[in-house]
Write an enzyme that holds these catalytic residues in place. Structure first.
Site, PDB file in Angstrom:
ATOM      1  N   THR A 126       0.833  -1.202   0.000  1.00  0.00           N
ATOM      2  CA  THR A 126       0.000   0.000   0.000  1.00  0.00           C
ATOM      3  C   THR A 126       0.871   1.257   0.000  1.00  0.00           C
ATOM      4  OG1 THR A 126      -1.424   1.322   1.456  1.00  0.00           O
ATOM      5  CG2 THR A 126      -0.151  -0.386   2.515  1.00  0.00           C
ATOM      6  N   ASP A 127       0.333   2.334  -0.550  1.00  0.00           N
ATOM      7  CA  ASP A 127       1.071   3.609  -0.500  1.00  0.00           C
ATOM      8  C   ASP A 127       1.189   4.130   0.930  1.00  0.00           C
ATOM      9  OD1 ASP A 127      -1.588   4.353  -0.107  1.00  0.00           O
ATOM     10  OD2 ASP A 127      -1.550   6.023  -1.523  1.00  0.00           O
ATOM     11  N   LYS A 155       2.346  -3.316   7.324  1.00  0.00           N
ATOM     12  CA  LYS A 155       2.545  -3.533   5.884  1.00  0.00           C
ATOM     13  C   LYS A 155       3.989  -3.186   5.496  1.00  0.00           C
ATOM     14  CE  LYS A 155      -0.185  -4.477   3.114  1.00  0.00           C
ATOM     15  NZ  LYS A 155      -0.621  -5.814   2.604  1.00  0.00           N
TER      16      LYS A 155
HETATM   17  P1  NAD Z   1     -10.016  -6.977   2.888  1.00  0.00           P
HETATM   18  O1  NAD Z   1      -9.940  -6.658   4.345  1.00  0.00           O
HETATM   19  O2  NAD Z   1     -11.283  -6.685   2.146  1.00  0.00           O
HETATM   20  O3  NAD Z   1      -9.696  -8.520   2.650  1.00  0.00           O
HETATM   21  C1  NAD Z   1      -8.672  -9.189   3.319  1.00  0.00           C
HETATM   22  C2  NAD Z   1      -8.864 -10.692   3.119  1.00  0.00           C
HETATM   23  O4  NAD Z   1      -7.778 -11.364   3.770  1.00  0.00           O
HETATM   24  C3  NAD Z   1     -10.155 -11.233   3.729  1.00  0.00           C
HETATM   25  O5  NAD Z   1     -10.795 -12.107   2.828  1.00  0.00           O
HETATM   26  C4  NAD Z   1      -9.685 -11.974   4.966  1.00  0.00           C
HETATM   27  O6  NAD Z   1     -10.519 -13.072   5.326  1.00  0.00           O
HETATM   28  C5  NAD Z   1      -8.306 -12.435   4.528  1.00  0.00           C
HETATM   29  N1  NAD Z   1      -7.397 -12.684   5.663  1.00  0.00           N
HETATM   30  C6  NAD Z   1      -7.181 -11.862   6.737  1.00  0.00           C
HETATM   31  N2  NAD Z   1      -6.320 -12.440   7.588  1.00  0.00           N
HETATM   32  C7  NAD Z   1      -5.964 -13.642   7.040  1.00  0.00           C
HETATM   33  C8  NAD Z   1      -5.103 -14.683   7.446  1.00  0.00           C
HETATM   34  N3  NAD Z   1      -4.420 -14.611   8.588  1.00  0.00           N
HETATM   35  N4  NAD Z   1      -4.970 -15.766   6.640  1.00  0.00           N
HETATM   36  C9  NAD Z   1      -5.675 -15.850   5.487  1.00  0.00           C
HETATM   37  N5  NAD Z   1      -6.524 -14.902   5.065  1.00  0.00           N
HETATM   38  C10 NAD Z   1      -6.660 -13.812   5.831  1.00  0.00           C
HETATM   39  O7  NAD Z   1      -8.780  -6.215   2.241  1.00  0.00           O
HETATM   40  P2  NAD Z   1      -8.621  -5.555   0.799  1.00  0.00           P
HETATM   41  O8  NAD Z   1      -9.105  -4.155   0.841  1.00  0.00           O
HETATM   42  O9  NAD Z   1      -9.150  -6.486  -0.227  1.00  0.00           O
HETATM   43  O10 NAD Z   1      -7.027  -5.491   0.686  1.00  0.00           O
HETATM   44  C11 NAD Z   1      -6.291  -6.551   0.105  1.00  0.00           C
HETATM   45  C12 NAD Z   1      -4.811  -6.208   0.119  1.00  0.00           C
HETATM   46  O11 NAD Z   1      -4.588  -4.991  -0.577  1.00  0.00           O
HETATM   47  C13 NAD Z   1      -4.252  -5.983   1.519  1.00  0.00           C
HETATM   48  O12 NAD Z   1      -2.971  -6.557   1.579  1.00  0.00           O
HETATM   49  C14 NAD Z   1      -4.179  -4.477   1.658  1.00  0.00           C
HETATM   50  O13 NAD Z   1      -3.150  -4.095   2.539  1.00  0.00           O
HETATM   51  C15 NAD Z   1      -3.880  -4.068   0.235  1.00  0.00           C
HETATM   52  N6  NAD Z   1      -4.320  -2.730  -0.177  1.00  0.00           N
HETATM   53  C16 NAD Z   1      -5.624  -2.347   0.017  1.00  0.00           C
HETATM   54  C17 NAD Z   1      -6.048  -1.092  -0.431  1.00  0.00           C
HETATM   55  C18 NAD Z   1      -7.479  -0.648  -0.283  1.00  0.00           C
HETATM   56  O14 NAD Z   1      -7.822   0.480  -0.636  1.00  0.00           O
HETATM   57  N7  NAD Z   1      -8.399  -1.507   0.177  1.00  0.00           N
HETATM   58  C19 NAD Z   1      -5.134  -0.223  -1.040  1.00  0.00           C
HETATM   59  C20 NAD Z   1      -3.808  -0.658  -1.214  1.00  0.00           C
HETATM   60  C21 NAD Z   1      -3.422  -1.909  -0.783  1.00  0.00           C
END
Ligand code: NAD
Ligand code: TYD
Length: 340
Positions: A126-127, A155
């Site tokens: 993530t940024d 992160k």
């Molecule tokens: P989210 O919270 O919607 O989904 C996370 C998923 O990970 C869920 O399905 C959860 O059940 C699973 N999970 C959590 N802990 C776990 C574990 N210990 N073992 C297995 N599965 C597990 O998150 P998201 O928004 O889809 O983000 C996904 C990725 O993208 C993350 O790594 C986040 O840091 C990154 N990210 C998100 C954004 C954003 O705007 N949402 C922006 C940049 C980066």
């Protein structure tokens, strides 16, 4: 055929990725490992349940026995790690699970990847690892890592382990650092879906501080196309920033949502600020554009309308969510935030 372990594929970005990629490619076999925390939802993946190139495993990425078993059983040669605890407010309420999943979980995946000699390890970062910007400037891949919240710190720690595995063991890693995503299937704890569903229920829209914090918004499909490209063509050991140059103050997003839904601005309620609230994020994505030819394809104006329509047309999806433990979370998170 590429046998890919996709973790966290039942969450917002991961499920959009799997739904998209299984439609567009037939050379990927996806093993989706997801713990199904509050944020994981198998309903997001209904359309690929019966796809022969897809299988789901309920499990935790911190469980090294399970992870090693899956690498062996499915002959995993590729990893895309979406799994994370992802919400800043929750990390402020309790950081431990963030450290466990985001840091230790990533480390378990790295160790197995080393052991089974994977050909590509893609870390979805993530940024927010760069910290916060003032009124000007953009995050580049050279911006020093300087995270502020327990979420972004976990992160950043994971990113450092990924880089260390590349440097020390030559593991073919790549990292993407994307800005704030929006789109269908996003859990309604994050700004945009929370405001949409509150407005649809004529509930107050809680804006932190003065609403002038700025995020750089990208449509989830544009992010996932960048993920596919970096996975296929990114250079090992490198980091790629991903963003759509779309900076908007929170208050403007909230007003836009109200306007789209024909609701009054009176629903807006300014509440106590988030502790340590990062002021501004803005991404310079020149590197992925010049080196890999990526470009965002969706315009904010139309993609946000599409997103709002999706929540309007999929009430049963979010009604199920808000009838469960979400109620408890909402009360805890917002009852103490009222300004007076
Ligand atoms: P989210 O919270 O919607 O989904 C996370 C998923 O990970 C869920 O399905 C959860 O059940 C699973 N999970 C959590 N802990 C776990 C574990 N210990 N073992 C297995 N599965 C597990 O998150 P998201 O928004 O889809 O983000 C996904 C990725 O993208 C993350 O790594 C986040 O840091 C990154 N990210 C998100 C954004 C954003 O705007 N949402 C922006 C940049 C980066
Ligand atoms: P969020 O969706 O939690 O993403 P992040 O903190 O990872 O950027 O929040 C986006 C912005 O919206 C952030 O500046 C905090 C603000 N915000 C509110 O004003 N009210 C809310 O209820 C939420 C969840 C967020």
């Amino acid at each position: 055929m590429k046998n890919i372990l996709v973790t966290g594929g039942a969450g917002f970005i991961g499920s959009n990725f799997i739904n998209y990629i299984l439609k567009s490619r037939d050379d990927y076999f996806i093993v989706n490992l997801d713990k199904l925390t509050y944020a994981g939802n198998l309903e997001n993946l209904k359309e690929c349940e019966s796809n022969k190139n897809y299988t789901f495993i309920k499990g935790d990425i911190t469980n090294s026995e399970l992870v090693n078993y899956l690498f062996e059983k499915y002959k995993i040669k590729y990893v895309i790690n979406f799994a994370a605890e992802s919400h800043v407010d929750r990390s402020i309420s309790g950081s431990e699970v963030f450290f466990r999943t985001n840091v230790i979980g990533t480390n378990v995946l790295l160790e197995a990847s080393r052991r089974f000699e994977v050909k590509r390890f893609l870390q979805i970062s993530t940024d927010e690892v760069y910290g916060s910007l003032g009124a000007t400037g953009l995050f580049t891949e050279q911006t020093p890592i300087s995270p502020n919240s327990p979420y972004s710190a976990s992160k950043a720690a994971a990113d450092m382990m990924v880089q260390a595995f590349h440097h020390t063991y030559g593991l073919p890693t790549v990292i993407t650092r994307c800005s704030n995503n929006y789109g269908q299937l996003q859990f309604p704890e994050k700004l945009i879906p929370l405001m949409i569903i509150n407005a649809l229920q004529d509930k107050k829209l809680p804006v932190y501080g003065d609403g002038m914090n700025i995020r750089d918004w990208i449509y989830v499909i544009d992010h996932n196309k960048a993920v596919e490209l970096v996975f296929e063509k990114g250079k090992s050991g490198e980091v790629y920033n991903v963003g759509a140059s779309n900076e908007i103050p929170n208050i403007e997003i909230v007003k836009l949502i109200l306007q789209n839904l024909g609701k009054s601005n009176d629903l807006i309620e300014f509440v106590k600020d988030r502790p340590g609230h990062d002021k501004r994020y803005a991404i310079d994505s020149t590197k992925i554009q010049n080196e890999l030819g990526w470009q965002p394809q969706y315009k904010f104006e139309s993609a946000i309308k599409h997103t709002i329509d999706w929540y309007l047309n999929n009430k049963s999806w979010w009604k199920k969510i808000i009838s469960g433990e979400y109620q408890q979370y909402y009360l805890q998170q917002y009852s103490t935030k009222k300004k007076n």
